[in-house]
Design a protein around this motif. Structure first.
Motif, PDB file in Angstrom:
ATOM      1  N   GLN A 132      -6.151 -12.121  -4.203  1.00  0.00           N
ATOM      2  CA  GLN A 132      -7.072 -11.138  -3.645  1.00  0.00           C
ATOM      3  C   GLN A 132      -7.506 -11.526  -2.238  1.00  0.00           C
ATOM      4  O   GLN A 132      -7.496 -12.702  -1.865  1.00  0.00           O
ATOM      5  N   SER A 133      -7.885 -10.545  -1.479  1.00  0.00           N
ATOM      6  CA  SER A 133      -8.445 -10.792  -0.165  1.00  0.00           C
ATOM      7  C   SER A 133      -9.588 -11.796  -0.267  1.00  0.00           C
ATOM      8  O   SER A 133     -10.433 -11.704  -1.157  1.00  0.00           O
ATOM      9  N   GLY A 134      -9.591 -12.758   0.638  1.00  0.00           N
ATOM     10  CA  GLY A 134     -10.590 -13.812   0.612  1.00  0.00           C
ATOM     11  C   GLY A 134     -10.145 -15.067  -0.109  1.00  0.00           C
ATOM     12  O   GLY A 134     -10.809 -16.105  -0.001  1.00  0.00           O
ATOM     13  N   GLY A 135      -9.038 -14.986  -0.824  1.00  0.00           N
ATOM     14  CA  GLY A 135      -8.530 -16.122  -1.561  1.00  0.00           C
ATOM     15  C   GLY A 135      -7.735 -17.074  -0.691  1.00  0.00           C
ATOM     16  O   GLY A 135      -7.620 -16.895   0.526  1.00  0.00           O
ATOM     17  N   PRO A 162      -5.349  -8.833   3.779  1.00  0.00           N
ATOM     18  CA  PRO A 162      -4.150  -8.048   3.479  1.00  0.00           C
ATOM     19  C   PRO A 162      -3.095  -8.109   4.576  1.00  0.00           C
ATOM     20  O   PRO A 162      -1.896  -8.079   4.278  1.00  0.00           O
ATOM     21  N   GLU A 163      -3.513  -8.198   5.809  1.00  0.00           N
ATOM     22  CA  GLU A 163      -2.556  -8.275   6.902  1.00  0.00           C
ATOM     23  C   GLU A 163      -1.789  -9.591   6.956  1.00  0.00           C
ATOM     24  O   GLU A 163      -0.849  -9.726   7.745  1.00  0.00           O
ATOM     25  N   ASP A 164      -2.173 -10.560   6.126  1.00  0.00           N
ATOM     26  CA  ASP A 164      -1.412 -11.802   6.008  1.00  0.00           C
ATOM     27  C   ASP A 164      -0.208 -11.643   5.087  1.00  0.00           C
ATOM     28  O   ASP A 164       0.615 -12.561   4.986  1.00  0.00           O
ATOM     29  N   THR A 165      -0.111 -10.518   4.405  1.00  0.00           N
ATOM     30  CA  THR A 165       1.008 -10.268   3.504  1.00  0.00           C
ATOM     31  C   THR A 165       2.329 -10.314   4.268  1.00  0.00           C
ATOM     32  O   THR A 165       2.502  -9.614   5.265  1.00  0.00           O
ATOM     33  N   ALA A 166       3.242 -11.145   3.801  1.00  0.00           N
ATOM     34  CA  ALA A 166       4.529 -11.312   4.469  1.00  0.00           C
ATOM     35  C   ALA A 166       5.370 -12.322   3.696  1.00  0.00           C
ATOM     36  O   ALA A 166       4.874 -12.993   2.794  1.00  0.00           O
ATOM     37  N   VAL A 167       6.628 -12.417   4.070  1.00  0.00           N
ATOM     38  CA  VAL A 167       7.459 -13.533   3.643  1.00  0.00           C
ATOM     39  C   VAL A 167       7.246 -14.654   4.650  1.00  0.00           C
ATOM     40  O   VAL A 167       7.397 -14.448   5.854  1.00  0.00           O
ATOM     41  N   TYR A 168       6.884 -15.812   4.148  1.00  0.00           N
ATOM     42  CA  TYR A 168       6.628 -16.962   5.007  1.00  0.00           C
ATOM     43  C   TYR A 168       7.841 -17.879   4.980  1.00  0.00           C
ATOM     44  O   TYR A 168       8.335 -18.237   3.911  1.00  0.00           O
ATOM     45  N   VAL A 223       4.154 -13.932   0.134  1.00  0.00           N
ATOM     46  CA  VAL A 223       2.699 -13.964   0.042  1.00  0.00           C
ATOM     47  C   VAL A 223       2.197 -12.528   0.041  1.00  0.00           C
ATOM     48  O   VAL A 223       2.510 -11.756   0.952  1.00  0.00           O
ATOM     49  N   ILE A 224       1.437 -12.175  -0.992  1.00  0.00           N
ATOM     50  CA  ILE A 224       0.894 -10.821  -1.114  1.00  0.00           C
ATOM     51  C   ILE A 224      -0.616 -10.915  -1.263  1.00  0.00           C
ATOM     52  O   ILE A 224      -1.118 -11.550  -2.190  1.00  0.00           O
ATOM     53  N   ILE A 225      -1.328 -10.275  -0.364  1.00  0.00           N
ATOM     54  CA  ILE A 225      -2.786 -10.277  -0.393  1.00  0.00           C
ATOM     55  C   ILE A 225      -3.266  -8.856  -0.639  1.00  0.00           C
ATOM     56  O   ILE A 225      -3.022  -7.962   0.173  1.00  0.00           O
ATOM     57  N   SER A 226      -3.961  -8.653  -1.741  1.00  0.00           N
ATOM     58  CA  SER A 226      -4.462  -7.333  -2.088  1.00  0.00           C
ATOM     59  C   SER A 226      -5.925  -7.204  -1.681  1.00  0.00           C
ATOM     60  O   SER A 226      -6.670  -8.183  -1.649  1.00  0.00           O
ATOM     61  N   SER A 227      -6.320  -5.981  -1.392  1.00  0.00           N
ATOM     62  CA  SER A 227      -7.689  -5.722  -0.966  1.00  0.00           C
ATOM     63  C   SER A 227      -8.638  -5.643  -2.147  1.00  0.00           C
ATOM     64  O   SER A 227      -8.223  -5.476  -3.297  1.00  0.00           O
TER      65      SER A 227
END
Length: 119
Positions: free
Chosen positions: A13-16, A87-93, A115-119
């Motif tokens: 989740q966002s903030g994690g 959420p904008e950090d979501t990407a393949v790293y 990496v998937i960041i949900s709101s």
């Protein structure tokens, strides 16, 4: 023979927080700069963080204060601790490193970790 393998990706989740790791293996004489890139769908690949052989770090502006890159030369690993994820950090790293394999000094890439960041 040189291989880079990332681990630690996932969905939060966002903030994690997440901690990514990249391990180098194979015939390695020396590892110089190590880097983390990311690529999101429809976006250009961007450099997230880098660390020199001496341990000097640098970061993407949006990662400053949230991300920490570190390396363990004995283990041939580089890590990226990511906090306060958005959420904008979501990407393949992707892990990247400049490596001397005894025959050639060049850039090597890992396969990437999602990496998937949900709101």
């Amino acid at each position: 023979q040189v291989q880079l393998v990332e681990s630690g990706g996932g969905s939060v989740q966002s903030g994690g927080s997440l901690n990514l790791s990249c391990a180098a293996s194979g015939t390695i004489n020396a590892i110089y700069d190590m880097r983390w890139y990311r690529q999101a769908p429809g976006k250009q690949r961007e450099l997230v963080a880098a660390i020199t052989g001496g341990g000097s770090p640098s970061y993407l502006e949006s990662g400053k204060g949230r991300f920490i890159i570190s390396r363990d030369n004995a283990k041939k690993t580089v890590s990226l601790q990511m906090n306060t994820l958005r959420p904008e950090d979501t990407a393949v790293y992707l892990c990247n490193a400049e490596i001397d394999n005894g025959r050639y000094r060049g850039l090597y890439w890992g396969q990437g970790t999602q990496v998937i960041i949900s709101s």
